[in-house]
Design an enzyme around this catalytic site. Structure first.
Site, mmCIF file in Angstrom:
data_model
loop_
_atom_site.group_PDB
_atom_site.id
_atom_site.type_symbol
_atom_site.label_atom_id
_atom_site.label_comp_id
_atom_site.label_asym_id
_atom_site.label_seq_id
_atom_site.Cartn_x
_atom_site.Cartn_y
_atom_site.Cartn_z
ATOM 1 N N ASP A 67 0.813 -1.217 0.000
ATOM 2 C CA ASP A 67 0.000 0.000 0.000
ATOM 3 C C ASP A 67 0.846 1.268 0.000
ATOM 4 O O ASP A 67 2.065 1.219 0.188
ATOM 5 C CB ASP A 67 -0.969 0.002 1.192
ATOM 6 C CG ASP A 67 -0.335 -0.533 2.481
ATOM 7 O OD1 ASP A 67 0.899 -0.518 2.589
ATOM 8 O OD2 ASP A 67 -1.087 -0.954 3.370
ATOM 9 N N ASP A 136 -7.871 -2.572 13.986
ATOM 10 C CA ASP A 136 -9.238 -2.856 13.528
ATOM 11 C C ASP A 136 -9.285 -4.092 12.620
ATOM 12 O O ASP A 136 -10.299 -4.372 11.997
ATOM 13 C CB ASP A 136 -9.819 -1.638 12.792
ATOM 14 C CG ASP A 136 -9.011 -1.249 11.558
ATOM 15 O OD1 ASP A 136 -7.991 -1.934 11.249
ATOM 16 O OD2 ASP A 136 -9.391 -0.273 10.884
ATOM 17 N N HIS A 138 -7.374 -4.577 9.916
ATOM 18 C CA HIS A 138 -7.024 -4.391 8.498
ATOM 19 C C HIS A 138 -5.731 -5.111 8.138
ATOM 20 O O HIS A 138 -4.834 -5.253 8.958
ATOM 21 C CB HIS A 138 -6.979 -2.907 8.094
ATOM 22 C CG HIS A 138 -5.864 -2.099 8.674
ATOM 23 N ND1 HIS A 138 -6.055 -0.875 9.268
ATOM 24 C CD2 HIS A 138 -4.525 -2.323 8.755
ATOM 25 C CE1 HIS A 138 -4.890 -0.396 9.663
ATOM 26 N NE2 HIS A 138 -3.944 -1.252 9.367
ATOM 27 N N GLU A 143 -9.758 -1.919 5.045
ATOM 28 C CA GLU A 143 -10.409 -1.588 6.312
ATOM 29 C C GLU A 143 -11.710 -2.392 6.471
ATOM 30 O O GLU A 143 -12.236 -2.915 5.483
ATOM 31 C CB GLU A 143 -10.738 -0.086 6.343
ATOM 32 C CG GLU A 143 -9.508 0.828 6.298
ATOM 33 C CD GLU A 143 -8.766 0.931 7.650
ATOM 34 O OE1 GLU A 143 -8.825 -0.007 8.463
ATOM 35 O OE2 GLU A 143 -8.098 1.964 7.861
HETATM 36 C C1 F6R Z 1 1.415 -1.498 6.092
HETATM 37 C C2 F6R Z 1 0.124 -2.123 6.205
HETATM 38 C C3 F6R Z 1 -0.681 -2.106 7.456
HETATM 39 C C4 F6R Z 1 0.132 -2.331 8.719
HETATM 40 C C5 F6R Z 1 -0.773 -2.229 9.944
HETATM 41 C C6 F6R Z 1 -0.010 -2.457 11.226
HETATM 42 O O1 F6R Z 1 1.948 -1.688 4.791
HETATM 43 O O2 F6R Z 1 -0.306 -2.650 5.246
HETATM 44 O O3 F6R Z 1 -1.677 -3.092 7.358
HETATM 45 O O4 F6R Z 1 0.730 -3.594 8.658
HETATM 46 O O5 F6R Z 1 -1.374 -0.974 9.975
HETATM 47 O O6 F6R Z 1 0.886 -1.413 11.413
HETATM 48 P P1 F6R Z 1 1.954 -1.458 12.592
HETATM 49 O O7 F6R Z 1 2.888 -2.572 12.251
HETATM 50 O O8 F6R Z 1 2.644 -0.111 12.527
HETATM 51 O O9 F6R Z 1 1.195 -1.704 13.840
#
Ligand code: F6R
Length: 236
Positions: A67, A136, A138, A143
């Site tokens: 992403d 959440d 994701h 989301e």
């Molecule tokens: C990042 C991504 C997100 C993160 C998620 C957890 O490329 O796709 O899904 O993996 O937001 O983020 P952290 O590791 O910072 O808790």
């Protein structure tokens, strides 16, 4: 599903790096799906060590990232392209022209999504997809929603995601409200999936995702349908 619980983030990072390294040894020209955020930083550090010790060769690896924030170009220090360069690509012998991140500055994000899916298809799909998980549920920036979305697409980030990611920006207002994310099709078509999560705050969502009902309101629950998923969770 292979669910591995460890105590420390260091153990998590070492185990995750070993799995990725094995993938590269097994298929030197593999396609790695990569993630950003805090969870994989330790894994990338371990991979850098292996590369710099001469134990692991990235020269024929291709990568596709999950992403990117809409409106941030690769020079912005919170863009995911910048994150990948500074946390991994600048420190290993990967050919940067074979590292791909969705373009969050594309004029037409729907076309960019289609082109990204076509690219992944042309590469022969993803051999190993590394994932983190949001509070959440994701994965990528898919989301919670009424449906699982298949294609790479533009998303409006949840308020909880903006809250969680505000720690990386000067202020909450600076966090982009939108992103472009790989959809569930490319993620779920990866031959193998490796999800890393750490900390007490992620415990509930990990359990809900892995052992609760498959429901697009808990996006990571779709992983229950994948035949080859490893989840590594560390308490700290
Ligand atoms: C990042 C991504 C997100 C993160 C998620 C957890 O490329 O796709 O899904 O993996 O937001 O983020 P952290 O590791 O910072 O808790």
């Amino acid at each position: 599903m292979n669910y591995i619980k460890v105590k420390t983030y260091e153990e998590l990072s070492k185990k995750a790096a070993q799995i990725i390294a094995s993938q590269i040894v097994m298929k030197p020209n593999c396609v790695l799906g990569l993630a950003t955020g805090s969870s994989p930083v330790g894994t990338y550090k371990e991979l850098i060590k292996m590369n710099q010790n001469g134990e692991l060769d990235f020269s024929t690896v291709t990568s596709v990232n999950l992403d990117e924030y809409v409106g941030l170009d690769g020079t912005h220090d919170q863009s995911y392209r910048y994150f990948m360069n500074t946390n991994l690509f600048d420190h290993v012998n990967i050919d940067k022209s074979r590292t791909f991140v969705p373009n969050g500055c594309a004029e037409n994000l729907a076309d960019e999504g289609d082109a990204y899916d076509a690219l992944i298809k042309a590469l022969g799909g993803i051999d190993l997809q590394l994932l983190g998980i949001g509070l959440d549920g994701h994965i990528g920036f898919n989301e919670p929603d009424d449906v699982f979305t298949a294609a790479t697409h533009e998303v409006v980030l949840d308020e909880s995601t903006i809250d969680a990611n505000a720690r990386f920006f000067a202020s909450r207002d600076d966090v982009p409200r939108k992103a472009i994310t790989m959809g569930m099709m490319s993620i779920m078509q990866a031959k193998k999936i490796l999800l890393v999560a750490n900390g007490a705050a992620k415990k509930d969502i990990i359990e809900k995702s892995l052992f609760g009902p498959v429901d697009p309101k808990v996006p990571a629950s779709i992983l229950q349908l994948h035949p080859d998923v490893t989840v590594i969770y560390s308490e700290e």
